[in-house]
Design an enzyme around this catalytic site. Structure first.
Site, PDB file in Angstrom:
ATOM      1  N   ASP A 197      13.176 -15.289 -58.042  1.00  0.00           N
ATOM      2  CA  ASP A 197      13.083 -15.991 -56.762  1.00  0.00           C
ATOM      3  C   ASP A 197      12.702 -17.443 -57.008  1.00  0.00           C
ATOM      4  O   ASP A 197      12.845 -17.967 -58.121  1.00  0.00           O
ATOM      5  CB  ASP A 197      12.060 -15.239 -55.864  1.00  0.00           C
ATOM      6  CG  ASP A 197      12.338 -15.397 -54.381  1.00  0.00           C
ATOM      7  OD1 ASP A 197      12.037 -16.482 -53.847  1.00  0.00           O
ATOM      8  OD2 ASP A 197      12.853 -14.450 -53.746  1.00  0.00           O
ATOM      9  N   TRP A 240      17.507 -16.941 -56.977  1.00  0.00           N
ATOM     10  CA  TRP A 240      17.219 -17.529 -55.668  1.00  0.00           C
ATOM     11  C   TRP A 240      17.758 -18.960 -55.601  1.00  0.00           C
ATOM     12  O   TRP A 240      17.640 -19.728 -56.552  1.00  0.00           O
ATOM     13  CB  TRP A 240      15.705 -17.537 -55.458  1.00  0.00           C
ATOM     14  CG  TRP A 240      15.202 -18.139 -54.175  1.00  0.00           C
ATOM     15  CD1 TRP A 240      14.907 -17.462 -53.042  1.00  0.00           C
ATOM     16  CD2 TRP A 240      14.890 -19.515 -53.916  1.00  0.00           C
ATOM     17  NE1 TRP A 240      14.434 -18.336 -52.075  1.00  0.00           N
ATOM     18  CE2 TRP A 240      14.416 -19.598 -52.585  1.00  0.00           C
ATOM     19  CE3 TRP A 240      14.973 -20.695 -54.672  1.00  0.00           C
ATOM     20  CZ2 TRP A 240      14.015 -20.802 -51.993  1.00  0.00           C
ATOM     21  CZ3 TRP A 240      14.585 -21.891 -54.082  1.00  0.00           C
ATOM     22  CH2 TRP A 240      14.110 -21.934 -52.751  1.00  0.00           C
ATOM     23  N   ARG A 264       7.767 -27.977 -44.911  1.00  0.00           N
ATOM     24  CA  ARG A 264       7.723 -27.430 -46.279  1.00  0.00           C
ATOM     25  C   ARG A 264       8.163 -28.478 -47.312  1.00  0.00           C
ATOM     26  O   ARG A 264       8.897 -28.181 -48.241  1.00  0.00           O
ATOM     27  CB  ARG A 264       8.593 -26.182 -46.379  1.00  0.00           C
ATOM     28  CG  ARG A 264       7.981 -25.120 -47.280  1.00  0.00           C
ATOM     29  CD  ARG A 264       8.955 -24.019 -47.625  1.00  0.00           C
ATOM     30  NE  ARG A 264       8.266 -22.936 -48.314  1.00  0.00           N
ATOM     31  CZ  ARG A 264       8.810 -22.190 -49.259  1.00  0.00           C
ATOM     32  NH1 ARG A 264      10.043 -22.387 -49.624  1.00  0.00           N
ATOM     33  NH2 ARG A 264       8.130 -21.229 -49.820  1.00  0.00           N
ATOM     34  N   LYS A 286      20.174 -14.805 -53.937  1.00  0.00           N
ATOM     35  CA  LYS A 286      19.400 -14.809 -52.690  1.00  0.00           C
ATOM     36  C   LYS A 286      19.459 -16.240 -52.152  1.00  0.00           C
ATOM     37  O   LYS A 286      18.959 -17.168 -52.780  1.00  0.00           O
ATOM     38  CB  LYS A 286      17.954 -14.379 -52.954  1.00  0.00           C
ATOM     39  CG  LYS A 286      17.097 -14.384 -51.693  1.00  0.00           C
ATOM     40  CD  LYS A 286      15.729 -13.789 -51.971  1.00  0.00           C
ATOM     41  CE  LYS A 286      14.775 -13.986 -50.817  1.00  0.00           C
ATOM     42  NZ  LYS A 286      13.387 -13.691 -51.191  1.00  0.00           N
ATOM     43  N   ASP A 321      18.454 -18.873 -49.519  1.00  0.00           N
ATOM     44  CA  ASP A 321      17.352 -19.078 -48.566  1.00  0.00           C
ATOM     45  C   ASP A 321      17.574 -20.337 -47.712  1.00  0.00           C
ATOM     46  O   ASP A 321      18.459 -21.172 -48.000  1.00  0.00           O
ATOM     47  CB  ASP A 321      16.052 -19.210 -49.369  1.00  0.00           C
ATOM     48  CG  ASP A 321      14.829 -18.751 -48.612  1.00  0.00           C
ATOM     49  OD1 ASP A 321      14.908 -18.622 -47.381  1.00  0.00           O
ATOM     50  OD2 ASP A 321      13.777 -18.535 -49.249  1.00  0.00           O
ATOM     51  N   ASN A 343      14.664 -22.698 -45.482  1.00  0.00           N
ATOM     52  CA  ASN A 343      13.251 -22.611 -45.109  1.00  0.00           C
ATOM     53  C   ASN A 343      12.724 -23.624 -44.103  1.00  0.00           C
ATOM     54  O   ASN A 343      11.515 -23.880 -44.075  1.00  0.00           O
ATOM     55  CB  ASN A 343      12.390 -22.656 -46.371  1.00  0.00           C
ATOM     56  CG  ASN A 343      12.338 -21.293 -47.036  1.00  0.00           C
ATOM     57  OD1 ASN A 343      11.925 -20.311 -46.431  1.00  0.00           O
ATOM     58  ND2 ASN A 343      12.802 -21.217 -48.273  1.00  0.00           N
ATOM     59  N   CYS A 386      18.879 -15.306 -46.364  1.00  0.00           N
ATOM     60  CA  CYS A 386      17.459 -15.269 -46.014  1.00  0.00           C
ATOM     61  C   CYS A 386      17.189 -16.580 -45.293  1.00  0.00           C
ATOM     62  O   CYS A 386      17.899 -17.560 -45.510  1.00  0.00           O
ATOM     63  CB  CYS A 386      16.685 -15.193 -47.332  1.00  0.00           C
ATOM     64  SG  CYS A 386      14.912 -15.451 -47.223  1.00  0.00           S
ATOM     65  N   GLY A 396      13.586 -18.199 -44.517  1.00  0.00           N
ATOM     66  CA  GLY A 396      12.133 -18.105 -44.366  1.00  0.00           C
ATOM     67  C   GLY A 396      11.800 -16.735 -43.793  1.00  0.00           C
ATOM     68  O   GLY A 396      11.190 -16.620 -42.734  1.00  0.00           O
ATOM     69  N   ASP A 430       9.614 -11.952 -43.939  1.00  0.00           N
ATOM     70  CA  ASP A 430       8.593 -12.136 -44.978  1.00  0.00           C
ATOM     71  C   ASP A 430       7.423 -11.203 -44.736  1.00  0.00           C
ATOM     72  O   ASP A 430       6.532 -11.087 -45.572  1.00  0.00           O
ATOM     73  CB  ASP A 430       8.091 -13.584 -44.978  1.00  0.00           C
ATOM     74  CG  ASP A 430       8.982 -14.480 -45.819  1.00  0.00           C
ATOM     75  OD1 ASP A 430       9.898 -13.955 -46.472  1.00  0.00           O
ATOM     76  OD2 ASP A 430       8.753 -15.707 -45.825  1.00  0.00           O
TER      77      ASP A 430
END
Ligand code: DGJ
Length: 721
Positions: free
Chosen positions: A364, A407, A438, A471, A473, A475, A518, A520, A540
């Site tokens: 990840d 990831w 973030r 994966k 993501d 975020n 994904c 977050g 999560d």
């Protein structure tokens, strides 16, 4: 099946159990007549509304029976005579005077066409399409409505295309993919409400009132808070009976769904990209397509609506290479080490993976940065912690007989990155000081060069590496919809088109890789993402008690195989303790995996985890292709119970979970569902053999379940003998 009755001017779209009917009114406007339980072709015009309200405008001076504000409309442009909520708005030089769209032509054909740049129900067999082209003669533009019917799953899809056929620019301000009118307002509205760490956890049901109910996301994602799924149902509808109309949008960005009740007490359902901030300029001959909306009707309750959608999504949205295939049992590094990952740690995790029955190691976040403050956009492996690089690590993992997953968060850039320093103009923003979230910004994917640059960088970094699983993501939300190169009113939608382009490009370059998306946690759990990834990280929040609600809500609209569910420490977000068995029983709801630091667990623990993995594999076919029947809702009881049944009804898995151990044992029997009443089923736990009819009518006595430790929950497999 789609039929056009020439004499009556009626289009009849029929699925296995439903009918969708509209006609050409006397004035060549598309008049919606009916959507509901299957009806014969005869008398279909009878379903039209012919009530006369003289204060509402009508087309003819002599005959007041056609009024755009009273009749059902297939499409309703603003300012075109219908005073209800419009489904499209466009202007030319600020002139908002859209005209009623009149029929020009239509065509019916087998299969369907793709929608350029957008995800859609991809299946081309066992489906039929109707295209109806309409024209606004005043503005000189053409609108085409596309209907595709998937008869076996009771699903109809709709989208529209608008083409500027005039010499001036046209600006589109609203473009609903579907507009469906219903007589009356005796409905409840169902939506999936949530928030970060509690996505889709609340299946919200409200009685429809006069006015407009709006389900909308303005986050640049479908979001944690809202979901593009929406349904209306009769007040008496429950899991098993009652009329339900389910809708969803094949889209991952800002969306809006309006359920409006007019002053006459009629209901209009609109689904599409959100019109907030939408100003899309179409130059002469340019085309704009809406995303695809899907809808299903059933009179067999909310459970059947879910099963129709589950079947459709598995057959038509998810790539066929993955939809029904066994999924990897991953062990993911995130909750094991968070950012403190290294080659050594990943290899250690890999050594224990097989002991637990996992087959894929997912590295990840953290392989290119020590925390969330840098690295996104540059995509340079941290060679100190990963001396063999990603390629070398993947080789080592493969040599251990395991698969390798990685990831990525390609749509983002950290403020602290070479990319941002060199190209501050590559981010999505309206001002010089955009909100930071973030430590990162969203890359401006409305720019083709940014899409290519990121795809090139990532492919270059991963060159030669054999990757089995990605994966993907995302975020942060889009808080400022602006671009240094794209007109502001086009940014949100063009950004989504750019994200889809980037997903396609990287999928092409990486080969047959399973993508798990994904956002977050579960902030982009939608049909747009499922087109690219057969499974999505659900949340999560991996506390199993909370997960029951999250997974229950998710399953209302999406197949269980799309919900990625990991066995974890369980207490990370809540501090709540749970038994291993309970965590397994909850995580086995969806695509099962682990997210643990295995060095903290004994050999005995790992042996148990291996048993869990094996048990999951034995029943995985039910997750991939079975039917889900919900039995007890966690929202209205202290329990969750469901049964998954194979299509041939030879195999089933019943799950029962208690949320709060109250000590109070209710004297109740749970009636199973979906079995064949005439088949004999063996209870694989007790060995008892009973008829499907007995299990479905007498049920399983709850006190029998409590022979075991209650906090573990309970599952039992049934096999037809
Ligand atoms: C959010 C995801 O939901 C987590 O599983 C993890 O991948 C982190 N991002 C990594 O930054």
């Amino acid at each position: 099946m789609i039929r056009f009755n020439q004499k009556e001017g009626v289009f009849h779209i029929q699925t296995k159990s439903s009918s969708y009917v509209f006609c050409l009114s006397d004035f060549n406007v598309l008049e919606h007549l009916y959507y509901g339980k299957k009806i014969p072709d005869d008398n279909v015009r009878y379903y039209g509304n012919r009530q006369i309200y003289s204060h509402l405008g009508h087309e003819s001076r002599e005959d007041r029976s056609f009024s755009p504000s009273v009749q059902g409309m297939e499409i309703s442009p603003f300012n075109s005579g219908d005073i209800r909520t419009p489904s499209v708005i466009y202007n030319c030089d600020g002139d908002l005077d859209c005209n009623r769209l009149r029929y020009l032509s239509h065509v019916i054909y087998k299969g369907r066409k793709p929608i350029d740049g957008l995800p859609f129900s991809r299946r081309t067999t066992d489906c039929e399409t109707l295209e109806v082209t309409l024209v606004d003669k005043g503005k000189n533009l053409e609108v085409t409505l596309f209907y595709t019917v998937f008869p076996s799953v009771d699903v109809i899809s709709r989208y529209m295309q608008i083409k500027n056929t005039c010499k001036k620019d046209i600006t589109v301000q609203k473009l609903a993919s579907a507009c469906v009118d219903f007589y009356g307002m005796d409905y409840d509205v169902i939506t999936l409400e949530g928030i970060y760490l509690y996505e889709r956890a609340k299946v919200s049901r409200n009685k429809l009132e006069r006015g407009t109910f709006k389900n909308e996301s303005l986050t640049g994602t479908s979001s944690h808070n809202k979901n593009p799924f929406i349904a209306i149902c009769s007040h008496n509808a429950n899991e098993d009976v009652g009329e339900v109309y389910g809708f969803n949008l094949v889209y991952s960005g800002n969306f809006a769904e309006e359920v409006s009740v007019s002053h006459l007490g009629d209901t209009r359902v609109l689904l599409g990209i959100s019109d907030v901030g939408l100003l899309w300029t179409l130059k002469p001959n340019e085309i704009l397509c809406s995303p695809e909306a899907i809808m299903t009707y059933t009179d067999k309750g909310i459970g059947q609506m879910s099963r129709n959608f589950h079947d459709h999504i598995r057959q038509s949205i998810i790539e066929s290479d993955f939809a029904f295939s066994s999924r990897p049992i991953v062990i993911n590094s995130w909750e094991a080490s968070y950012f403190a990952v290294s080659e050594q740690k990943v290899l250690e995790l890999a050594k224990s993976a097989k002991d637990c029955g996992a087959d894929t190691i997912v590295l990840d976040d953290g392989w290119f940065r020590p925390n969330d403050k840098s690295g996104l956009g540059d995509w340079r492996t941290d060679k100190e912690r990963f001396p063999s690089g990603i390629k070398g690590l993947a080789e080592k993992i493969h040599a251990m007989g395991l698969k390798f997953g990685l990831w990525l968060e390609p749509e983002m850039v950290n403020e602290n990155s070479d990319l941002f320093k060199a190209h501050p103009e590559y981010i999505l923003t309206t001002s010089k000081a955009p909100l930071i979230s973030r430590s990162q910004y969203i890359l401006d994917l409305t720019r083709e060069e940014v899409v290519r640059l990121i795809a090139d960088r990532i492919s270059e970094e991963l060159k030669g590496a054999e990757i089995d699983y990605i994966k993907w993501d995302f975020n942060r939300y889009a808080t400022e919809a602006g671009s240094f190169s794209t007109p502001q009113g086009e940014v949100y939608h063009r950004q989504m088109l750019g994200s889809y382009k980037l997903l396609s490009l990287l999928k092409e370059r990486l080969g047959k890789v399973l993508f798990e998306t994904c956002c977050g946690g579960g902030g982009r759990f939608d049909l747009g993402m499922l087109y690219y990834s057969p499974q999505i990280w659900t949340s999560d929040n991996t506390d199993p008690y909370a997960r029951i609600f999250i997974q229950n809500g998710t399953g209302v609209a999406y197949p269980v195989s799309t919900a990625s569910c990991h066995f974890t420490r369980g207490d990370c977000t809540s501090g709540r303790e749970s038994t291993y068995e309970f965590r397994y029983n909850v995580a086995a709801f969806g695509a099962y995996g682990y997210e643990l630091d295995l060095s903290e667990y004994s050999d005995e623990d790992k042996k148990l985890f291996k048993e869990f993995s094996e048990k999951y594999r034995r029943n995985e076919d039910l997750n991939l292709s079975g039917d889900l029947y919900r039995i007890l809702s966690p929202e209205s009881s202290n329990f969750y119970a469901d049964i998954k049944v194979s299509k041939d009804k030879n195999k089933a898995l019943f799950t029962f979970l208690e949320i709060n151990a109250t000590g109070f044992i209710e004297n109740m029997a749970l009636r199973l569902k979906g079995l064949d009443p005439d088949k004999l089923y063996k209870n694989e736990v007790t060995g008892e053999v009973l008829h499907g009819a007995t299990l479905m009518n007498v049920g399983i006595r709850i006190s029998d379940l409590y022979r075991k430790k209650r906090s573990d929950g309970y599952t039992v497999a049934f096999t037809a003998i």
